[in-house]
Write a protein that holds these residues in place. Structure first.
Motif, PDB file in Angstrom:
ATOM      1  N   GLN A 185       0.716  -1.347  -0.138  1.00 40.64           N
ATOM      2  CA  GLN A 185       0.167  -0.061   0.041  1.00 40.64           C
ATOM      3  C   GLN A 185       0.881   1.286   0.083  1.00 40.64           C
ATOM      4  N   ARG A 186       0.711   1.761  -1.008  1.00 40.63           N
ATOM      5  CA  ARG A 186       1.714   3.086  -1.404  1.00 40.63           C
ATOM      6  C   ARG A 186       1.034   4.324  -1.140  1.00 40.63           C
ATOM      7  N   PHE A 187      -0.359   4.643  -1.386  1.00 41.49           N
ATOM      8  CA  PHE A 187      -1.137   5.688  -1.031  1.00 41.49           C
ATOM      9  C   PHE A 187      -2.424   5.186  -0.155  1.00 41.49           C
ATOM     10  N   THR A 188      -2.765   6.112   0.769  1.00 42.25           N
ATOM     11  CA  THR A 188      -3.992   5.902   1.356  1.00 42.25           C
ATOM     12  C   THR A 188      -5.312   6.548   0.471  1.00 42.25           C
ATOM     13  N   ARG A 189      -6.518   6.171   1.034  1.00 47.81           N
ATOM     14  CA  ARG A 189      -7.634   6.758   0.321  1.00 47.81           C
ATOM     15  C   ARG A 189      -7.565   8.378   0.279  1.00 47.81           C
ATOM     16  N   THR A 190      -7.171   8.816   1.555  1.00 47.75           N
ATOM     17  CA  THR A 190      -7.213  10.143   1.509  1.00 47.75           C
ATOM     18  C   THR A 190      -6.207  10.882   0.499  1.00 47.75           C
ATOM     19  N   TRP A 191      -4.959  10.244   0.329  1.00 54.92           N
ATOM     20  CA  TRP A 191      -4.304  10.894  -0.539  1.00 54.92           C
ATOM     21  C   TRP A 191      -5.121  10.835  -1.964  1.00 54.92           C
ATOM     22  N   ARG A 251      12.343   5.529  -1.082  1.00 56.00           N
ATOM     23  CA  ARG A 251      10.792   5.789  -0.931  1.00 56.00           C
ATOM     24  C   ARG A 251      10.232   6.823  -2.296  1.00 56.00           C
ATOM     25  N   TRP A 252      11.036   7.781  -2.254  1.00 54.65           N
ATOM     26  CA  TRP A 252      10.823   9.034  -3.428  1.00 54.65           C
ATOM     27  C   TRP A 252      11.985   9.094  -4.338  1.00 54.65           C
ATOM     28  N   GLY A 253      11.665   9.262  -5.723  1.00 51.84           N
ATOM     29  CA  GLY A 253      12.663   9.314  -6.584  1.00 51.84           C
ATOM     30  C   GLY A 253      12.889  11.186  -6.680  1.00 51.84           C
ATOM     31  N   TYR A 254      13.774  11.494  -7.105  1.00 49.40           N
ATOM     32  CA  TYR A 254      14.288  12.859  -7.273  1.00 49.40           C
ATOM     33  C   TYR A 254      12.896  13.556  -8.341  1.00 49.40           C
ATOM     34  N   TRP A 255      12.639  12.807  -9.135  1.00 45.86           N
ATOM     35  CA  TRP A 255      11.459  13.423 -10.203  1.00 45.86           C
ATOM     36  C   TRP A 255      10.151  13.493  -9.331  1.00 45.86           C
ATOM     37  N   GLU A 256       9.974  12.372  -8.466  1.00 46.86           N
ATOM     38  CA  GLU A 256       8.948  12.678  -7.699  1.00 46.86           C
ATOM     39  C   GLU A 256       8.850  13.843  -6.780  1.00 46.86           C
ATOM     40  N   ASP A 311       6.497  -7.355  -6.568  1.00 45.22           N
ATOM     41  CA  ASP A 311       7.562  -7.292  -7.563  1.00 45.22           C
ATOM     42  C   ASP A 311       7.790  -6.003  -8.242  1.00 45.22           C
ATOM     43  N   GLU A 312       6.901  -5.119  -8.614  1.00 45.95           N
ATOM     44  CA  GLU A 312       7.009  -4.053  -8.940  1.00 45.95           C
ATOM     45  C   GLU A 312       7.380  -2.931  -7.873  1.00 45.95           C
ATOM     46  N   PHE A 313       7.031  -3.245  -6.876  1.00 43.33           N
ATOM     47  CA  PHE A 313       7.428  -2.348  -5.743  1.00 43.33           C
ATOM     48  C   PHE A 313       8.987  -2.452  -5.590  1.00 43.33           C
ATOM     49  N   LYS A 362      11.312  -3.537  -7.577  1.00 48.82           N
ATOM     50  CA  LYS A 362      11.811  -2.803  -8.599  1.00 48.82           C
ATOM     51  C   LYS A 362      12.107  -1.637  -8.748  1.00 48.82           C
ATOM     52  N   GLU A 363      10.945  -0.840  -8.299  1.00 51.26           N
ATOM     53  CA  GLU A 363      10.670   0.652  -8.696  1.00 51.26           C
ATOM     54  C   GLU A 363      11.653   1.333  -7.143  1.00 51.26           C
ATOM     55  N   HIS A 364      11.475   0.557  -6.038  1.00 47.19           N
ATOM     56  CA  HIS A 364      12.086   1.248  -4.874  1.00 47.19           C
ATOM     57  C   HIS A 364      12.610   0.155  -4.240  1.00 47.19           C
ATOM     58  N   PRO A 365      13.825  -0.254  -4.629  1.00 41.64           N
ATOM     59  CA  PRO A 365      14.574  -1.305  -3.857  1.00 41.64           C
ATOM     60  C   PRO A 365      15.330  -1.071  -2.636  1.00 41.64           C
ATOM     61  N   LEU A 366      15.402   0.230  -2.373  1.00 43.04           N
ATOM     62  CA  LEU A 366      15.891   0.516  -1.025  1.00 43.04           C
ATOM     63  C   LEU A 366      14.780   0.525   0.066  1.00 43.04           C
ATOM     64  N   GLU A 367      13.730   1.027  -0.422  1.00 42.29           N
ATOM     65  CA  GLU A 367      12.811   1.011   1.012  1.00 42.29           C
ATOM     66  C   GLU A 367      12.275  -0.553   1.035  1.00 42.29           C
ATOM     67  N   TYR A 368      12.181  -1.336  -0.048  1.00 41.79           N
ATOM     68  CA  TYR A 368      11.680  -2.427   0.061  1.00 41.79           C
ATOM     69  C   TYR A 368      12.657  -3.354   0.869  1.00 41.79           C
ATOM     70  N   GLN A 369      14.051  -3.180   0.635  1.00 43.65           N
ATOM     71  CA  GLN A 369      15.041  -3.972   1.385  1.00 43.65           C
ATOM     72  C   GLN A 369      15.039  -3.504   3.042  1.00 43.65           C
ATOM     73  N   ARG A 370      14.871  -2.218   3.320  1.00 38.03           N
ATOM     74  CA  ARG A 370      14.912  -1.594   4.657  1.00 38.03           C
ATOM     75  C   ARG A 370      13.243  -2.214   5.487  1.00 38.03           C
TER      76      ARG A 370
END
Length: 689
Positions: free
Chosen positions: A413-419, A530-535, A618-620, A622-630
């Motif tokens: 879960q990356r974003f809550t309903r409020t967001w 968690r966040w890329g520089y473009w995000e 698997d997408e999480f 791939k896209e955010h490997p550091l957060e996944y590992q932590r």
């Protein structure tokens, strides 16, 4: 006999195409119809021109003709020398005055018991000639004759052709009242001395009926300029009112076109006017906004520095107040209106330094932002496309064997309903702001008028625009309030440059450099947290965007209030900021942002994480490997796992995603059409009312 008489008239008229232009002010159509084979030789008549001119040359005393009212009317003499130089010189008098036969016939106009002559109808004669030309298939060979036919139609619809209020049997003006058909000859060469003298006489001809307007015109800058220099460079009556399309000055068509006539001479000022709200609404076809004559006057225009000028600094508040008042539903004017520059030219630093600096600054921001991120987008697309081609197509599949099998089917879960609700509302408000604001940026492109009509005109569209702006700002300030509350609760544990912070840090710079190396095959793809520089850029861009657009929008929304404290040039700068930043936001969101989240080869055609709130493990990874590992190492990953959305939820999410993307791309297409049609984003320099 009547048919034969008409045919004879047409044959004689065709001998001189100059007849066409003489009566309607076009001039210069040489009498060569017979030489071109348009008509046979002239039939013999019993009265030739010499006979007519022998009496009508003004040397035989006073000549009169009977009228329907019974009171004889004196005839004006015909100057033979002028007649021979006019466009009718090759015409027989009786070709037009067909009632005149010879002196021997009874009931002839020359007899004592003669009946009133039929009025010579210039328009019908010329129209018949044009119809015969069309029937013979010669229309393409006679473009100037076509112009005359067009002028005839314009005259029939004009104010001059309407019945005169004092005598319903007569029009307000006829051809002969403006043109002396016996000596008329408009010089074809517009740069000739003859043409100059002809133009200088236009105001006097119009003044024969409109004497009060003529007296006022003579004291205006236009009248004085022509009288002083005798070059006819300044405007005459026909420049503003047209020659054959004279309209009621209170009519909507006249209001919509007269300002463009001013622009024929005052090009730079007209272009600047079109960039104001007044000018944009006028270009879109709505005549209720201020025109040139509302501010400068009409027949009484004087130079701005003249104390009598309506736009002199001492008179501007009163002039603006004629429209900006409570009676017309607008807030009263304030002192800021005095120094507002309605014709400011971005680029003229000497005269408009603040406006030029604002324009240059925003142009630099646009160029810098687009140059970096479009290059970033192109290289990213190339790299992912190349990798997919090398592995035979399809996205990269990352194994998550380190997660228990029972949890592998769940999603992160990356974003809550409020967001998600906030994102959707934010996106929708931006799209409404774009579609309701862009018609004022590009009022000259065809779609702008259609869009404005769809929403009910500038007033209704402006209301919708401001409502969307209120929603947009409300979400923004709600977010600020939420962040402040959250920081207040977590101030002891929150790290300004931590992995969950949106504050840019050194790793973002390292990731950016690493991504460009990966784009060019000079290194591995950097591992994103968690966040890329473009995000983070997407997150912070609205902060400056809302500040620039919001503050400038408020200034234009409440000009009278703002004008009590701010100088007029602030309105010019505010509109530049508002328009340029809006252009930046629209183009960036629907190109760069759409690419990063939907159009990359690994994401295409749509990413639904912002609509479902979750993404596959698997997408999480791939896209955010550091957060996944932590999260995996800390044992907190399972707390963030949720059940995957149902098939119905996925279908609805895709439908919503495609709908928003389609709307965004449609807006982007309209903006692109406007940009390439006009050479850039328009800079409205007026106050939105």
């Amino acid at each position: 006999m009547e048919h034969a008489g008409l045919l004879a008239r047409l044959r004689r008229a065709a001998l001189s195409a100059g007849l066409v232009f003489a009566c309607l002010g076009i001039g210069g159509l040489a009498g060569n119809a017979a030489a071109q084979g348009d008509a046979p030789a002239t039939a013999k008549v019993k009265i030739d021109n010499g006979t007519c001119l022998g009496c009508h040359d003004g040397t035989k005393g006073k000549l009169e003709v009977p009228t329907a009212a019974g009171k004889p009317r004196a005839l004006s003499p015909v100057d033979q020398q002028k007649f021979e130089k006019g466009v009718h010189s090759q015409m027989e008098c009786v070709a037009c005055h067909a009632d005149i036969k010879d002196n021997a016939e009874k009931n002839n106009a020359h007899q004592k018991d003669a009946q009133p002559l039929a009025k010579v109808d210039c328009a019908s004669c010329h129209q018949e000639l044009w119809e015969q030309t069309v029937k013979r298939g010669r229309a393409d060979d006679r473009p100037r004759l076509k112009a005359v036919a067009t002028n005839i139609e314009n005259y029939k619809k004009s104010f001059h052709a309407r019945p005169n209020p004092d005598d319903k049997t007569k029009p307000n003006a006829t051809c002969s009242q403006c043109h002396d058909t016996h000596s008329f000859n408009v010089p074809v060469n517009k740069s000739s001395t003859e043409n100059t003298q002809w133009r200088l006489g236009i105001s006097e001809r119009c003044g024969s009926c409109h004497s009060e307007q003529l007296d006022t015109y003579k004291e205006s800058v236009h009248g004085k300029e022509n009288a002083k220099r005798m070059l006819a460079d300044a405007a005459t009556c026909s420049d503003c009112h047209f020659a054959h399309k004279v309209a009621n000055t209170s009519s909507e068509p006249f209001k919509l076109t007269v300002t463009a006539q001013c622009g024929n001479c005052h090009g730079k000022q007209f272009d600047a006017y079109k960039d104001t709200f007044h000018g944009a609404a006028n270009t879109l076809g709505y005549g209720y906004t201020a025109k040139c004559y509302d501010c400068h006057g009409s027949h009484d225009i004087v130079r701005v520095k003249d104390p009598a000028s309506k736009v002199h600094p001492d008179n501007r508040l009163e002039t603006c107040g004629s429209c900006h008042n409570a009676k017309k539903g607008l807030a009263p004017v304030s002192k800021g209106f005095v120094s507002f520059q309605p014709h400011a030219e971005p680029g003229n630093f000497t005269r408009y330094p603040e406006v030029t600096a604002a324009s240059w600054g925003m142009s630099g921001l646009l160029i810098g932002t687009f140059a970096f991120f479009w290059l970033h987008t192109i290289l990213w697309f190339y790299r992912e496309w190349k990798d997919r081609r090398e592995r035979g197509g399809g996205p990269v599949h990352v194994r998550v064997d380190e997660v228990p099998v029972a949890l592998q089917a769940k999603q992160f879960q990356r974003f809550t309903r409020t967001w998600r609700i906030a994102h959707f509302t934010f996106a929708l408000s931006v799209m409404v702001l774009a579609i309701t604001g862009m018609p004022l940026f590009y009022p000259e492109v065809p779609w702008a008028h259609a869009v404005m009509n769809f929403f009910g005109g500038p007033k209704v569209t402006g209301l919708i625009h401001r409502c969307a702006a209120t929603v947009f700002a409300s979400i923004f300030f709600w977010h600020l309030f939420y962040v402040v509350i959250k920081l207040g609760r977590q101030w002891r544990t929150w790290k300004v440059f931590g992995p969950y912070s949106m504050v840019p840090n050194l790793k973002d710079l390292q990731d950016c450099i690493g991504m460009f190396k990966w784009f060019l095959g000079q290194g591995p793809r950097p591992k994103i947290d968690r966040w890329g520089y473009w995000e983070k850029f997407d997150y912070w861009a609205p902060f400056w965007g809302v500040t620039i657009i919001g503050v400038s929008g408020l200034i234009m929304w409440m000009p009278s209030f703002a004008g009590q404290f701010l100088p007029g040039w602030v309105f010019n700068v505010a509109t530049i900021f508002h328009s340029e930043e809006a252009f930046l936001a629209v183009v960036f969101l629907f190109t760069v942002h759409f690419f990063n989240n939907h159009f990359r080869p690994d994401k295409f055609p749509v990413d639904v994480v912002m609509f479902t709130g979750s993404m596959p493990l698997d997408e999480f990874k791939k896209e955010h490997p550091l957060e996944y590992q932590r999260l995996l190492q800390s044992g907190e990953l399972e707390k963030h796992l949720v059940e995957p959305p149902s098939k119905l939820q996925m279908k609805l999410s895709r439908l919503l995603g495609f709908t928003l993307i389609l709307i965004g791309l449609t807006i982007l297409t309209l903006v692109a059409i406007g940009f390439f049609s006009t050479g850039g984003p328009s800079l409205p320099a007026g106050v939105v009312v």
